[in-house]
Design a protein around this motif. Structure first.
Motif, mmCIF file in Angstrom:
data_model
loop_
_atom_site.group_PDB
_atom_site.id
_atom_site.type_symbol
_atom_site.label_atom_id
_atom_site.label_comp_id
_atom_site.label_asym_id
_atom_site.label_seq_id
_atom_site.Cartn_x
_atom_site.Cartn_y
_atom_site.Cartn_z
ATOM 1 N N GLN A 319 0.834 -1.196 0.000
ATOM 2 C CA GLN A 319 0.000 0.000 0.000
ATOM 3 C C GLN A 319 0.870 1.248 0.000
ATOM 4 O OE1 GLN A 319 -3.301 0.220 2.836
ATOM 5 N NE2 GLN A 319 -2.824 2.372 3.200
ATOM 6 N N GLY A 320 1.933 1.228 0.796
ATOM 7 C CA GLY A 320 2.844 2.365 0.806
ATOM 8 C C GLY A 320 3.495 2.594 -0.542
ATOM 9 N N ASP A 321 3.792 1.503 -1.255
ATOM 10 C CA ASP A 321 4.373 1.633 -2.593
ATOM 11 C C ASP A 321 3.400 2.315 -3.556
ATOM 12 O OD1 ASP A 321 6.619 0.373 -1.659
ATOM 13 O OD2 ASP A 321 6.102 -1.599 -2.477
ATOM 14 N N VAL A 322 2.114 1.958 -3.437
ATOM 15 C CA VAL A 322 1.114 2.565 -4.320
ATOM 16 C C VAL A 322 1.023 4.071 -4.066
ATOM 17 C CG1 VAL A 322 -1.345 2.648 -4.892
ATOM 18 C CG2 VAL A 322 -0.212 0.441 -4.573
ATOM 19 N N ARG A 326 2.180 7.291 -6.578
ATOM 20 C CA ARG A 326 1.290 8.403 -6.911
ATOM 21 C C ARG A 326 1.948 9.742 -6.599
ATOM 22 N NH1 ARG A 326 -4.918 8.027 -5.220
ATOM 23 N NH2 ARG A 326 -4.710 6.386 -6.773
ATOM 24 N N LEU A 327 2.650 9.806 -5.468
ATOM 25 C CA LEU A 327 3.336 11.047 -5.107
ATOM 26 C C LEU A 327 4.496 11.342 -6.055
ATOM 27 C CD1 LEU A 327 3.318 10.540 -1.247
ATOM 28 C CD2 LEU A 327 2.245 12.450 -2.447
ATOM 29 N N ALA A 329 4.665 10.431 -9.162
ATOM 30 C CA ALA A 329 4.060 10.883 -10.418
ATOM 31 C C ALA A 329 3.631 12.340 -10.311
ATOM 32 C CB ALA A 329 2.867 10.000 -10.767
ATOM 33 N N LEU A 330 3.065 12.710 -9.152
ATOM 34 C CA LEU A 330 2.652 14.101 -8.946
ATOM 35 C C LEU A 330 3.864 15.026 -8.970
ATOM 36 C CD1 LEU A 330 -0.022 15.213 -6.350
ATOM 37 C CD2 LEU A 330 2.034 16.551 -6.707
ATOM 38 N N ALA A 331 4.960 14.560 -8.345
ATOM 39 C CA ALA A 331 6.188 15.365 -8.347
ATOM 40 C C ALA A 331 6.708 15.552 -9.761
ATOM 41 C CB ALA A 331 7.244 14.696 -7.470
ATOM 42 N N GLY A 332 6.584 14.487 -10.587
ATOM 43 C CA GLY A 332 7.020 14.615 -11.965
ATOM 44 C C GLY A 332 6.192 15.607 -12.757
#
Length: 384
Positions: A319-322, A326-327, A329-332
């Protein structure tokens, strides 16, 4: 003149009546639609009979679907498909089911659900469509086959409240005292959770901690304006979120800090702050184990500033990996750094307990037990 005017009005009225009769197809007097005499029923056409039958069928079909939803709760579907209830992470109002990296939260007394890692939600039919990728007709057949399937019932240690709170979120928050040295919440945080006095005082000074019932802790979630939207509830025998509240972000640190560490729980955010010696350049955040649209918007608002470093500091599990992906990807998307920070154990509070329990020698081997010298890479940073 008045009589002529009256006759003119009467004549115009008669013309309008005649035109209306022609438009509506009224028969010459006595007309059933315009007369006081009892009208004779007009037989229905074939098309009208067909439409009436379709309406009755749709009504009957809807009733049958509602009956199916009453007979088959979402928990039955999840257990049938190999999901298991996570009792530690569940409450009466929100039961968390896991299957490998997949998570589904069941709400509304088993009649509704949502995916905390995505935007999917709905009723039991939508759940089948979501998990199996089948059309609605196939979902109906699957649901019908589960009539009579009884999911396992969890043993709860906390009685469910029979009514919703009669006060608003701000009123309930203000009605609770701040923890003080020696209080039940203070003892829970410093004893069971191994948080030092310094970090507990910092959270109290920031106005994000309150005394919960039975020695539990309330950790506030704040919106962009600093208003309390809800709170994480953690205690020796209880965990949950404020009834009627909304998850946004728990925040500890300078609001304008350039480094943002995002964890999954307020306890972990404070634990990481301890392990990093409460860095002045860092704002420690918690999503409360969810990812709502409000949480996404709040993080995007924080990274919209220039010179921001976004650090996913989620749990060391699937779950932490998911969440970390996402974070990152948001940073990218926003152009800020998105390097993963991973605990050695399952979460940061477990790392903190390990450090305190194993002594100073072990503490030197725990990531972030001490802040690394400037220019050196922290051993806790790793790829997702």
């Amino acid at each position: 003149m008045r009589a002529a005017s009256g006759q003119g009005e009467l004549r115009r009225g008669l013309l309008r009546t005649c035109n209306l009769a022609q438009m509506t197809g009224c028969r010459p007097r006595p007309c059933p639609a315009c007369s006081s005499r009892r009208s004779v029923p007009v037989p229905m056409t074939g098309r009208e009979r067909k439409r009436g039958a379709q309406r009755r069928w749709r009504k009957m079909e809807k009733a049958e679907l509602e009956e199916l939803k009453e007979k088959v709760p979402c928990a039955a579907v999840l257990e049938h498909l190999g999901f298991a209830l996570d009792r530690k992470e569940s409450t009466r109002r929100a039961m968390k089911y896991r299957r490998a990296a997949e998570i589904v939260i069941v709400i509304h007394d088993g009649k509704g659900w949502f995916d905390p890692l995505g935007d999917d939600k709905g009723d039991v039919f939508r759940l089948i469509e979501h998990l199996k990728g089948v059309p609605f007709v196939e979902a109906i057949k699957d649901i019908a086959s589960l009539v009579g399937f009884v999911p396992s019932k969890p043993v709860w240690q906390r009685e469910c409240r029979e009514r919703e709170p009669d006060r608003s979120i701000p009123e309930r928050w203000q009605g609770r005292r701040r923890p003080w040295r020696g209080s039940a919440t203070w003892r829970y945080l410093t004893g069971a959770r191994h948080l030092p006095d310094r970090v507990v005082r910092a959270a109290i000074s920031a106005g994000v901690l309150r005394e919960g019932p039975h020695g539990s802790m309330w950790a506030a979630h704040l919106d962009e304006d600093g208003a309390v939207t809800g709170w994480e509830e953690r205690g020796p025998d209880w965990r949950g979120f404020a009834t009627g509240g909304a998850k946004v972000l728990f925040r500890l640190g300078r609001p304008d800090a350039p480094r943002l560490c995002v964890t999954e729980a307020a306890i972990d955010a404070m634990s990481l702050a301890v392990l990093e010696d409460l860095r002045a350049d860092t704002l420690y955040l918690s999503t409360g184990g969810g990812w709502s649209p409000a949480t996404d918007a709040a993080i995007r608002a924080l990274v919209a500033r220039t010179g921001i470093q976004l650090v996913p500091a989620t749990d060391n599990n699937k779950q932490g990996d998911v969440y970390a992906d996402r974070l990152i990807a948001l940073a990218g998307e926003t152009g800020c750094v998105g390097q993963r920070l991973r605990p050695v154990a399952d979460d940061w509070n477990a790392d903190l307990k390990t450090r305190n329990g194993e002594g100073e020698e072990e503490a030197n081997r725990v990531p972030h037990a001490r802040r690394p010298p400037q220019g050196e890479a922290s051993p806790g940073f790793a790829g997702p």
